[in-house]
Design a protein around this motif. Structure first.
Motif, PDB file in Angstrom:
ATOM      1  N   GLU A 162      -6.238   3.691  -6.686  1.00 29.26           N
ATOM      2  CA  GLU A 162      -5.910   5.042  -7.170  1.00 29.26           C
ATOM      3  C   GLU A 162      -5.264   5.016  -8.554  1.00 29.26           C
ATOM      4  OE1 GLU A 162      -7.054   7.835  -5.853  1.00 29.26           O
ATOM      5  OE2 GLU A 162      -8.082   6.528  -4.419  1.00 29.26           O
ATOM      6  N   ALA A 207       1.134   4.048  -3.054  1.00 32.02           N
ATOM      7  CA  ALA A 207       0.845   5.472  -2.818  1.00 32.02           C
ATOM      8  C   ALA A 207       1.970   6.333  -3.393  1.00 32.02           C
ATOM      9  CB  ALA A 207       0.670   5.733  -1.319  1.00 32.02           C
ATOM     10  N   HIS A 209      -4.574  -1.124  -5.657  1.00 30.69           N
ATOM     11  CA  HIS A 209      -4.243  -0.288  -6.816  1.00 30.69           C
ATOM     12  C   HIS A 209      -5.400   0.623  -7.221  1.00 30.69           C
ATOM     13  CE1 HIS A 209      -0.974  -3.226  -7.259  1.00 30.69           C
ATOM     14  NE2 HIS A 209      -0.369  -2.353  -8.023  1.00 30.69           N
ATOM     15  N   THR A 228       0.833  -1.206   0.000  1.00 34.68           N
ATOM     16  CA  THR A 228       0.000   0.000   0.000  1.00 34.68           C
ATOM     17  C   THR A 228       0.869   1.258   0.000  1.00 34.68           C
ATOM     18  OG1 THR A 228      -1.731  -1.152   1.192  1.00 34.68           O
ATOM     19  CG2 THR A 228      -1.798   1.239   1.295  1.00 34.68           C
ATOM     20  N   ASP A 241       1.286  11.099 -11.543  1.00 35.00           N
ATOM     21  CA  ASP A 241       0.491  12.323 -11.669  1.00 35.00           C
ATOM     22  C   ASP A 241       1.154  13.253 -12.684  1.00 35.00           C
ATOM     23  OD1 ASP A 241      -1.480  14.108 -11.216  1.00 35.00           O
ATOM     24  OD2 ASP A 241      -0.643  14.916  -9.367  1.00 35.00           O
ATOM     25  N   ASP A 245       1.715   6.210  -7.188  1.00 32.09           N
ATOM     26  CA  ASP A 245       0.599   6.996  -7.709  1.00 32.09           C
ATOM     27  C   ASP A 245       0.988   8.473  -7.838  1.00 32.09           C
ATOM     28  OD1 ASP A 245      -2.171   7.013  -8.598  1.00 32.09           O
ATOM     29  OD2 ASP A 245      -2.511   8.286  -6.842  1.00 32.09           O
ATOM     30  N   GLN A 246       1.788   8.977  -6.912  1.00 36.77           N
ATOM     31  CA  GLN A 246       2.304  10.353  -7.018  1.00 36.77           C
ATOM     32  C   GLN A 246       3.113  10.504  -8.307  1.00 36.77           C
ATOM     33  OE1 GLN A 246       1.768  12.883  -4.745  1.00 36.77           O
ATOM     34  NE2 GLN A 246       0.319  11.415  -3.900  1.00 36.77           N
ATOM     35  N   LYS A 292      -7.718   4.173 -11.229  1.00 31.33           N
ATOM     36  CA  LYS A 292      -8.637   5.257 -11.602  1.00 31.33           C
ATOM     37  C   LYS A 292      -8.058   6.089 -12.743  1.00 31.33           C
ATOM     38  CE  LYS A 292     -10.873   6.290  -7.266  1.00 31.33           C
ATOM     39  NZ  LYS A 292     -10.642   7.152  -6.098  1.00 31.33           N
ATOM     40  N   ARG A 293      -6.728   6.293 -12.706  1.00 32.66           N
ATOM     41  CA  ARG A 293      -6.077   7.031 -13.803  1.00 32.66           C
ATOM     42  C   ARG A 293      -6.239   6.264 -15.118  1.00 32.66           C
ATOM     43  NH1 ARG A 293      -2.817  10.906 -11.496  1.00 32.66           N
ATOM     44  NH2 ARG A 293      -2.192  10.480  -9.340  1.00 32.66           N
TER      45      ARG A 293
END
Lengths: 191, 191
Positions: free
Chosen positions: B119, B63, B117, B59, B70, B66-67, B122-123
Motif C-alpha cells: 500500500e 497499515a 509494504h 503488517t 494519506d 499507511d493511514q 503504491k503511493r
C-alpha cells in the motif's frame, strides 16, 4: 593428521555449500553434508546452525569476489569513470552469486551480511573519498552513507532480478546510472 | 463468544508485540505472550512461529503508517516537492518504528518485508509516475526500480541509525538529498 582432516572437511563443506546455495537458496544442511561427502554430525561439529554455515559460505564467496575486484586501473581513472567500472564489476560478481546472496538475506540480518563485506566496501569507500576530494562527488552527505547506498542499491538490484521486476542484463546499466546521479557533486538545480 | 475471545486475544498479542519489538528487536514470543496476558499455547495457536508473529505485527504497523501517509496536499504539490514531503513523512514514521523494522529484518527475507509494504509503495509509485510524466523525474530507468530504490534507501537509513553510522536527526535531510538526485531528470552533465 586430525587437524588436516578437519581442514579438508571444512573446505569440502564450504565448497559444496557455495555450489548448492548458489543454485537453490533453500538448500538444506543435510544436502550440503551429502554433497560434501561428510556426515551431518561432522558438519554440525564445524557449523552448529544453518545460519553459521550460510555465514561462512558467504565469507568465502566475498573473499573470492574481493580478489576479482582488485583492478589496478581503478586508481588511474577519474573517479566517475572508476565508479562506473567498479559498479559494473561488482554487479557482475553479485549477479553470478545472486542466489547465494538471496540465501544470506533469508538467513542473516542485513547488518551481519554487511559486516562480511568490509574488504570490498573499503574499495568503495576509497574511491568515493577520492571523488569527493577531486570535486566530482558530493560532500553534503556522509561518506559512510554513500558507501551504504552503494551496498544497498547493488543488493536491491539482485533482489529485483530474483523477483523478476528487473532483467539481469539491464541491471548493470541501471546501477551505473543510479549511482552516478546519487554521488555526483553537480546538483540538478545548480548544474 | 469464542470468536470474540479469539479476536480480542489476537489484538492483544499484536499490540503487545508491536510495543515490545519496537523497544527490543529481540523480544521473545514468551515475553509477548506475557505482556498480552495470554498463555504461550494460545499465542502459538494464532502464530505458529516467531516469524509469523513478527510478520503480523509488521503488517499491523504498516497499515497504521499507511493511514498517516494519506496526505491530500501531496497531489497538489509539484512532484519534486511532493517527493521531499513523502520522504520526510515516511522517514518520520519508519524512524519511530525503526526497532520493529530491525526485528523484521532479522527475522524475515527482504522480499517478505517488501510485500507487506504494497500500500505505501503504491503511493510512492503514483508520485514517481506523475514526476516522470511532468518531466521532473528521469525515465531512462524502470519505475519499479525507482520505487525499490526509495524503499531500499529508507530502510538503509534505519539500519545506519541503528548501527550509529548516521545520526537520526540528520537522516531525513540526507534521504531527501539522495532521493532527489536519484530521481531527478536533469542529469549532471546535461544540467
Amino acid at each position: 593428521m586430525v587437524r588436516a582432516d578437519a581442514e579438508r572437511n571444512i573446505e569440502a563443506i564450504l565448497a559444496a555449500g557455495q555450489r548448492l546455495l548458489s543454485g537453490d537458496p533453500g538448500a538444506s544442511v543435510a544436502e550440503v553434508a551429502k554433497a560434501a561427502g561428510v556426515g551431518r554430525v561432522t558438519l554440525y561439529g564445524h557449523f552448529p546452525s544453518r545460519e553459521d554455515l550460510v555465514a561462512a559460505v558467504l565469507t568465502r564467496a566475498i573473499a573470492e569476489a574481493d580478489q576479482a575486484l582488485d583492478d589496478p586501473e581503478l586508481a588511474t581513472l577519474p573517479a566517475p569513470d572508476a565508479l562506473a567500472r567498479l559498479v559494473s564489476s561488482s554487479w557482475e560478481i553479485l549477479n553470478r552469486h545472486s542466489r547465494l546472496f538471496i540465501a544470506a538475506d533469508r538467513t542473516l540480518p542485513t547488518e551481519r551480511i554487511r559486516e562480511r563485506h568490509a574488504e570490498p566496501l573499503k574499495r568503495v569507500e576509497g574511491l568515493i573519498e577520492r571523488g569527493r576530494e577531486s570535486g566530482d562527488f558530493r560532500t553534503d552527505v556522509p561518506v559512510s552513507w554513500q558507501v551504504s547506498s552503494f551496498f544497498a542499491l547493488l543488493h536491491t538490484a539482485a533482489q529485483e532480478v530474483e523477483a523478476a521486476r528487473l532483467v539481469g542484463g539491464e541491471a548493470g546499466g541501471v546501477l551505473v546510472t543510479s549511482l552516478r546521479s546519487l554521488l555526483s557533486a553537480r546538483s540538478p538545480s545548480a548544474g
